[in-house]
Design a protein around this motif. Sequence first.
Motif, PDB file in Angstrom:
ATOM      1  N   VAL A  69      56.439  44.685  23.500  1.00  0.00           N
ATOM      2  CA  VAL A  69      56.237  46.015  24.064  1.00  0.00           C
ATOM      3  C   VAL A  69      56.888  46.113  25.438  1.00  0.00           C
ATOM      4  CG1 VAL A  69      54.504  47.647  24.901  1.00  0.00           C
ATOM      5  CG2 VAL A  69      54.089  46.357  22.798  1.00  0.00           C
ATOM      6  N   ASP A  70      57.618  47.207  25.648  1.00  0.00           N
ATOM      7  CA  ASP A  70      58.159  47.523  26.964  1.00  0.00           C
ATOM      8  C   ASP A  70      57.034  48.170  27.779  1.00  0.00           C
ATOM      9  OD1 ASP A  70      59.249  48.800  29.188  1.00  0.00           O
ATOM     10  OD2 ASP A  70      61.071  49.410  28.162  1.00  0.00           O
ATOM     11  N   PRO A  71      56.521  47.514  28.838  1.00  0.00           N
ATOM     12  CA  PRO A  71      55.381  48.065  29.589  1.00  0.00           C
ATOM     13  C   PRO A  71      55.632  49.470  30.123  1.00  0.00           C
ATOM     14  CG  PRO A  71      55.786  45.790  30.235  1.00  0.00           C
ATOM     15  CD  PRO A  71      56.944  46.209  29.378  1.00  0.00           C
ATOM     16  N   GLY A  72      56.833  49.727  30.619  1.00  0.00           N
ATOM     17  CA  GLY A  72      57.147  51.044  31.151  1.00  0.00           C
ATOM     18  C   GLY A  72      57.102  52.126  30.086  1.00  0.00           C
ATOM     19  N   ALA A  73      57.683  51.828  28.932  1.00  0.00           N
ATOM     20  CA  ALA A  73      57.680  52.791  27.827  1.00  0.00           C
ATOM     21  C   ALA A  73      56.260  53.016  27.321  1.00  0.00           C
ATOM     22  CB  ALA A  73      58.573  52.291  26.707  1.00  0.00           C
ATOM     23  N   LEU A  74      55.450  51.951  27.310  1.00  0.00           N
ATOM     24  CA  LEU A  74      54.062  52.082  26.870  1.00  0.00           C
ATOM     25  C   LEU A  74      53.281  52.983  27.815  1.00  0.00           C
ATOM     26  CD1 LEU A  74      51.793  51.158  24.929  1.00  0.00           C
ATOM     27  CD2 LEU A  74      51.364  49.258  26.506  1.00  0.00           C
ATOM     28  N   LEU A  75      53.461  52.792  29.118  1.00  0.00           N
ATOM     29  CA  LEU A  75      52.763  53.627  30.095  1.00  0.00           C
ATOM     30  C   LEU A  75      53.194  55.087  29.992  1.00  0.00           C
ATOM     31  CD1 LEU A  75      52.789  51.272  33.201  1.00  0.00           C
ATOM     32  CD2 LEU A  75      50.780  52.044  31.939  1.00  0.00           C
ATOM     33  N   ALA A  76      54.473  55.319  29.734  1.00  0.00           N
ATOM     34  CA  ALA A  76      54.955  56.690  29.567  1.00  0.00           C
ATOM     35  C   ALA A  76      54.296  57.343  28.352  1.00  0.00           C
ATOM     36  CB  ALA A  76      56.478  56.699  29.417  1.00  0.00           C
ATOM     37  N   LYS A  77      54.115  56.570  27.285  1.00  0.00           N
ATOM     38  CA  LYS A  77      53.464  57.097  26.080  1.00  0.00           C
ATOM     39  C   LYS A  77      51.993  57.405  26.358  1.00  0.00           C
ATOM     40  CE  LYS A  77      54.671  55.303  22.127  1.00  0.00           C
ATOM     41  NZ  LYS A  77      55.159  56.454  21.299  1.00  0.00           N
ATOM     42  N   VAL A  78      51.312  56.512  27.095  1.00  0.00           N
ATOM     43  CA  VAL A  78      49.916  56.743  27.455  1.00  0.00           C
ATOM     44  C   VAL A  78      49.793  58.018  28.289  1.00  0.00           C
ATOM     45  CG1 VAL A  78      47.967  55.857  28.805  1.00  0.00           C
ATOM     46  CG2 VAL A  78      49.255  54.311  27.322  1.00  0.00           C
ATOM     47  N   GLU A  79      50.715  58.196  29.214  1.00  0.00           N
ATOM     48  CA  GLU A  79      50.730  59.408  30.046  1.00  0.00           C
ATOM     49  C   GLU A  79      50.874  60.658  29.183  1.00  0.00           C
ATOM     50  OE1 GLU A  79      50.469  61.420  33.575  1.00  0.00           O
ATOM     51  OE2 GLU A  79      50.807  59.252  33.663  1.00  0.00           O
ATOM     52  N   ARG A  80      51.785  60.620  28.214  1.00  0.00           N
ATOM     53  CA  ARG A  80      51.974  61.776  27.321  1.00  0.00           C
ATOM     54  C   ARG A  80      50.720  62.043  26.501  1.00  0.00           C
ATOM     55  NH1 ARG A  80      56.955  59.261  26.365  1.00  0.00           N
ATOM     56  NH2 ARG A  80      56.306  58.622  24.271  1.00  0.00           N
ATOM     57  N   TYR A  81      50.076  60.985  26.036  1.00  0.00           N
ATOM     58  CA  TYR A  81      48.864  61.158  25.243  1.00  0.00           C
ATOM     59  C   TYR A  81      47.756  61.820  26.060  1.00  0.00           C
ATOM     60  CZ  TYR A  81      50.463  58.377  21.243  1.00  0.00           C
ATOM     61  OH  TYR A  81      51.122  57.912  20.131  1.00  0.00           O
ATOM     62  N   GLN A  82      47.596  61.394  27.311  1.00  0.00           N
ATOM     63  CA  GLN A  82      46.551  61.987  28.143  1.00  0.00           C
ATOM     64  C   GLN A  82      46.827  63.474  28.381  1.00  0.00           C
ATOM     65  OE1 GLN A  82      45.329  59.834  31.703  1.00  0.00           O
ATOM     66  NE2 GLN A  82      43.700  59.061  30.389  1.00  0.00           N
ATOM     67  N   LYS A  83      48.082  63.820  28.614  1.00  0.00           N
ATOM     68  CA  LYS A  83      48.430  65.226  28.807  1.00  0.00           C
ATOM     69  C   LYS A  83      48.179  66.026  27.524  1.00  0.00           C
ATOM     70  CE  LYS A  83      51.881  64.569  32.457  1.00  0.00           C
ATOM     71  NZ  LYS A  83      53.318  64.690  32.826  1.00  0.00           N
ATOM     72  N   ALA A  84      48.480  65.415  26.382  1.00  0.00           N
ATOM     73  CA  ALA A  84      48.259  66.089  25.101  1.00  0.00           C
ATOM     74  C   ALA A  84      46.768  66.317  24.857  1.00  0.00           C
ATOM     75  CB  ALA A  84      48.857  65.267  23.962  1.00  0.00           C
ATOM     76  N   GLU A  85      45.934  65.337  25.227  1.00  0.00           N
ATOM     77  CA  GLU A  85      44.488  65.486  25.062  1.00  0.00           C
ATOM     78  C   GLU A  85      43.977  66.656  25.904  1.00  0.00           C
ATOM     79  OE1 GLU A  85      42.464  63.920  22.991  1.00  0.00           O
ATOM     80  OE2 GLU A  85      44.084  62.698  22.194  1.00  0.00           O
ATOM     81  N   GLN A  86      44.474  66.784  27.128  1.00  0.00           N
ATOM     82  CA  GLN A  86      44.058  67.893  27.978  1.00  0.00           C
ATOM     83  C   GLN A  86      44.529  69.220  27.398  1.00  0.00           C
ATOM     84  OE1 GLN A  86      42.050  67.718  30.883  1.00  0.00           O
ATOM     85  NE2 GLN A  86      41.986  69.880  30.288  1.00  0.00           N
ATOM     86  N   LEU A  87      45.741  69.233  26.839  1.00  0.00           N
ATOM     87  CA  LEU A  87      46.270  70.439  26.210  1.00  0.00           C
ATOM     88  C   LEU A  87      45.375  70.881  25.054  1.00  0.00           C
ATOM     89  CD1 LEU A  87      48.585  72.529  25.768  1.00  0.00           C
ATOM     90  CD2 LEU A  87      49.660  70.833  24.277  1.00  0.00           C
ATOM     91  N   VAL A  88      44.959  69.933  24.236  1.00  0.00           N
ATOM     92  CA  VAL A  88      44.103  70.267  23.096  1.00  0.00           C
ATOM     93  C   VAL A  88      42.748  70.790  23.571  1.00  0.00           C
ATOM     94  CG1 VAL A  88      42.887  69.324  21.104  1.00  0.00           C
ATOM     95  CG2 VAL A  88      45.258  68.680  21.524  1.00  0.00           C
ATOM     96  N   ASP A  89      42.167  70.144  24.586  1.00  0.00           N
ATOM     97  CA  ASP A  89      40.885  70.611  25.115  1.00  0.00           C
ATOM     98  C   ASP A  89      41.001  72.039  25.643  1.00  0.00           C
ATOM     99  OD1 ASP A  89      39.451  68.327  24.533  1.00  0.00           O
ATOM    100  OD2 ASP A  89      39.863  67.366  26.462  1.00  0.00           O
ATOM    101  N   ASP A  90      42.068  72.314  26.380  1.00  0.00           N
ATOM    102  CA  ASP A  90      42.281  73.666  26.917  1.00  0.00           C
ATOM    103  C   ASP A  90      42.479  74.674  25.789  1.00  0.00           C
ATOM    104  OD1 ASP A  90      42.116  72.575  29.427  1.00  0.00           O
ATOM    105  OD2 ASP A  90      44.283  72.581  29.794  1.00  0.00           O
ATOM    106  N   MET A  91      43.211  74.269  24.758  1.00  0.00           N
ATOM    107  CA  MET A  91      43.482  75.134  23.626  1.00  0.00           C
ATOM    108  C   MET A  91      42.192  75.495  22.887  1.00  0.00           C
ATOM    109  SD  MET A  91      45.722  74.028  20.314  1.00  0.00           S
ATOM    110  CE  MET A  91      44.472  72.806  19.914  1.00  0.00           C
ATOM    111  N   ILE A  92      41.337  74.503  22.670  1.00  0.00           N
ATOM    112  CA  ILE A  92      40.071  74.747  21.976  1.00  0.00           C
ATOM    113  C   ILE A  92      39.189  75.677  22.797  1.00  0.00           C
ATOM    114  CG2 ILE A  92      37.906  73.654  21.271  1.00  0.00           C
ATOM    115  CD1 ILE A  92      39.569  71.260  20.326  1.00  0.00           C
TER     116      ILE A  92
END
Length: 223
Positions: free
Chosen positions: A127-150
């Motif tokens: 695993v590329d640590p930097g790429a993994l952290l970028a993916k985690v960041e995107r996931y957290q933003k997506a979770e907030q988007l879904v919460d706001d949408m609901i």
Amino acid sequence: MLTDLIRAHPRAYGFAEPIEGFVRGGKAAFSEWLDDYFLLPSVIEYPHEVPDPALMFMTTKIYRHDTDLFPMFNRYGVKYLRLYRENVLKQAVSDLVARKLFSENRNFNLERSEDGGNRARREKIRVDPGALLAKVERYQKAEQLVDDMIATYAEGAVMSISYEQLVSGEIGLRKVFEYFDLEWVSVSSRHVKVNSDDLSEVIDNFDEVVDVVRRTRFAHFCD
């Protein structure tokens, strides 16, 4: 996995990723299909005959079409279930493993009959640590988007439950069945859990990855 568990209930049918139909056929075609699904269930080919069936949609794609799809679902008085991961670091690693699995056999999921108990012998991934952290960041933003949408679009009942609650025992699934007015029936998924919860068994360069993650705001996901 949740779709598979719901389908195992004798009075329920879970349809996975119906939003693909919306993408292909457009809003009008999908709206017509929804009418058939909710109002004329006899025209839909279900896997078994059930009286008063509980019909479920399971999708990861509704956020792409939120302003169009929520009014359609609200019209039928649906109950919403919000499924999420408590540990988005493990979610990101799971995605990487799934993509490797897909590249090997064109399948993101393995059924028990296909796995043969080989999880322990499956090769670790690097695993590329930097790429993994970028993916985690995107996931957290997506979770907030879904919460706001609901919060903005969903009408009626909304239940939130985590993947971790579902796999920890029957209590989580009992809550899901109760929420959808389904009597409790002990069920099991045909799918096998591919990843170990111990990421050192999954990531080849585990020490390197943990060292990087522990220096970020995502450090608590390593505990």
